[in-house]
Design an enzyme around this catalytic site. Structure first.
Site, PDB file in Angstrom:
ATOM      1  N   CYS A  64       0.818  -1.212   0.000  1.00  0.00           N
ATOM      2  CA  CYS A  64       0.000   0.000   0.000  1.00  0.00           C
ATOM      3  C   CYS A  64       0.854   1.266   0.000  1.00  0.00           C
ATOM      4  O   CYS A  64       0.355   2.355  -0.245  1.00  0.00           O
ATOM      5  CB  CYS A  64      -0.934  -0.007   1.203  1.00  0.00           C
ATOM      6  SG  CYS A  64      -1.798  -1.573   1.381  1.00  0.00           S
ATOM      7  N   HIS A  78      -9.188   3.003  -1.773  1.00  0.00           N
ATOM      8  CA  HIS A  78      -7.803   2.580  -1.569  1.00  0.00           C
ATOM      9  C   HIS A  78      -7.289   1.737  -2.752  1.00  0.00           C
ATOM     10  O   HIS A  78      -7.138   0.523  -2.645  1.00  0.00           O
ATOM     11  CB  HIS A  78      -7.743   1.775  -0.259  1.00  0.00           C
ATOM     12  CG  HIS A  78      -6.382   1.283   0.103  1.00  0.00           C
ATOM     13  ND1 HIS A  78      -5.216   1.925  -0.250  1.00  0.00           N
ATOM     14  CD2 HIS A  78      -5.992   0.182   0.811  1.00  0.00           C
ATOM     15  CE1 HIS A  78      -4.180   1.248   0.214  1.00  0.00           C
ATOM     16  NE2 HIS A  78      -4.613   0.185   0.851  1.00  0.00           N
TER      17      HIS A  78
END
Lengths: 392, 392
Positions: B84, B340
């Site tokens: 991420c 996300h």
């Protein structure tokens, strides 16, 4: 301030079903650390190359795990993915970070597991290095890319395909000969006395490429320690300096079209490296090039400027690229003889170059080598990196 | 010479089944290029973040393809993979390369497709950010990691779990409120008036985390243009300066043990960034933190030094992190409200920070913001990056 490689390590290349990617990197890392004669705490960052860990080990985000494994949790650790050039990209960025003064000493390396992943997963994983939306889905895998290149080379330079196959076979004969005497090579002790006919007559993989025109699938790890000149001199040893580096990119095969055999990104990257090193191809004593297939070695040598386009095949067949020729190529066996654990390949080329320049490559030493060059190709010319190393 | 962000762009976050990763990056890149008011030829290198392109688009080695797509074939293009934190690592390395003088102007960005990959592939892909050999194989996925963290947080700080759940729910209420007014957010126009009870009563995903404690799966791209101060002033506009950056690594969850809620690598990275920026947490006007789960935002704010360990939950419930509180957190909706798209998340945080610092974030502007900080977490504390940005 100059930047040097002060330590190198690599696992034996081959099959390592009981080792994870993290294990393979760690083994190579500790060999490099010992070779550099430094302490763990001297390593300020890790630059790690890996291609498809998510597909073979189920692990992405590997840099933190490798840092933790070697006892360096908390330092910056970065994963680079540029297919077969992954650890070469990592190496170039590490060199530039040290040169800029961000670190005194860092570790660079890579690991990959393809042989023990098996042919199905390995082939599927390798195919992701081509355009995955339009080209892989049409059935394009790497033997296909280089079979196309071989056919186009034959057509463009008006060489009968069978004649080109014979000249290409010499790459396999040569690289297997050198791999067979390299104890770290996947084919150590094997294929040392291949004949051109053996290559021509081995199993057809993707016409005109036979099994012996192709590098194998491989598991392995490699690592090197990069430091600035001041630090290198403090710890002693024989620093090998980074004289120049270059990197460039290509796009999808469809858009490259006929340029595939000119390997334009490699030409750009090599020229960048020569410019930075302030040398020309004539100054290079030997090269480690990306011979994923026999035709790939020929294409590489031309784009790097060692031979005119359309001529490296003849030079190769005449022995110019043998260890006793004018330009020894892949004295460690290259990808074909040494093996190709993708993420580890780039820094394994640096391993060979450094050992050779230190006159320590006892199994196949190039005489009086002062300047070496490496070449790593990610995908079908997606990512190209060239590195020039030398000793004073 | 200072380094600045001179242009930012991002796609709408959400579902983009008809766009490839390359398309999503390109859309964001051209928006950033226009925002920076520069020409294509000014971009000298591309730093690209992507997490699992090989699993969703069948493509690794993406940097060359994105360079080709935007018309910049041949320049160096590098893929960073840090789960991420992928594009945050790319951003930090780009800033350092420009600061070192290697380039005047580069592009940084990222892309990911998870929503349109579907839940099965998306979940499998996301799970590769944990240790893939020992931990994922035991069934560990990210809701599990943060459910463990929430339970340990409650135990360590002696907070009844139900009470912690209510305080955590406030993170979801707040971030959804902000995401609902952000046209680029995945949940634009949705969940704007959630209540704490709605979060507590939504579907249980991994106890104690419900669906509304979790960020969604998302497709999207983001890009920013990074340049040195001289170039930035030549092209005009409102440069936002990079005041400090930090990066650190963690290892497997098993070895982190109880430290998971202290997020040590984040503490180290944030301190590194504060030191470089020569400021303290008190100087920061607002932050974009990695709220992949509600508990994650609380843990992040503590490790970054904004609150004592064990107290950010109370501050959050009291409104300190609201846009009109002392420390606005995630005024764009964060991962929970905005979405996300893993590889794109880091540079999307930079997008928000820059727009806010230019006073252009019209849908939820923080008043008089001069200094912003971003925080991106790769995996279960494997890769941590913090960035501090400011205007003169």
């Amino acid at each position: 301030m100059r930047v040097a490689v002060i330590g190198v390590g690599m696992t034996k290349f081959g099959k390592h079903p009981d080792k994870s990617l993290v294990d393979l990197f760690a083994d190579a890392f500790f060999e490099a650390l010992e070779d550099a004669n430094i302490e763990l705490k001297n390593v300020e960052a890790i630059y790690f190359g890996n291609f498809v860990g998510e597909m073979t080990d189920g692990s992405a985000n590997l840099s933190g795990f490798v840092a933790d494994e070697v006892g360096l949790k908390n330092i910056p650790a970065i994963r680079y993915e540029g297919a077969c050039a992954s650890s070469s990209v990592a190496f170039r960025e590490a060199v530039r970070a040290v040169k800029a003064g961000y670190y005194n000493c860092v570790a660079v390396g890579g690991a990959e597991k393809l042989l023990s992943a098996g042919t199905a997963i390995g082939t599927r994983a390798l195919a992701t290095a081509v355009d995955g939306v339009y080209e892989m889905t049409a059935g394009l895998t790497f033997p296909g890319v280089f079979a196309l290149a071989a056919r186009y080379y034959a057509k463009k330079y008006e060489i009968p395909l069978q004649k080109l196959r014979e000249m290409m076979a010499y790459v396999s004969v040569k690289n297997h000969k050198y791999g067979a005497v390299n104890p770290k090579a996947q084919f150590y002790g094997k294929y040392g006395d291949l004949k051109v006919e053996d290559v021509l007559n081995s199993r057809m993989i993707c016409s005109p490429l036979t099994l012996l025109d192709c590098c194998p699938m491989t598991d392995g790890g490699s690592a090197v320690i990069v430091a600035n000149e001041k630090f290198a001199k403090e710890v002693g040893g024989d620093p090998v300096y980074v004289l120049g580096t270059g990197q460039a990119s290509g796009g999808s095969l469809f858009r490259q079209g006929e340029d595939i055999i000119k390997a334009i990104p490699r030409k750009i990257a090599a020229e960048m490296a020569f410019r930075e090193a302030k040398i020309t191809p004539k100054d290079v004593d030997f090269v480690e090039v990306h011979d994923c297939f026999t035709i790939a070695e020929i294409i590489a040598l031309e784009a790097m400027g060692f031979f005119e386009y359309g001529t490296a095949c003849y030079a190769t067949a005449e022995g110019v690229t043998s260890i006793d020729g004018d330009l020894p190529v892949n004295p460690d066996g290259g990808l074909i003889g040494k093996g190709h654990p993708v993420g580890a390949t780039g820094t394994s080329q640096i391993y060979t170059a450094v050992k050779q320049l230190r006159n320590e490559f006892k199994w196949n030493q190039v005489k009086d080598a002062r300047i070496a060059m490496t070449d790593t190709l990610g995908g079908d010319f997606g990512t190209l990196v060239n590195i020039i190393l030398g000793v004073d």
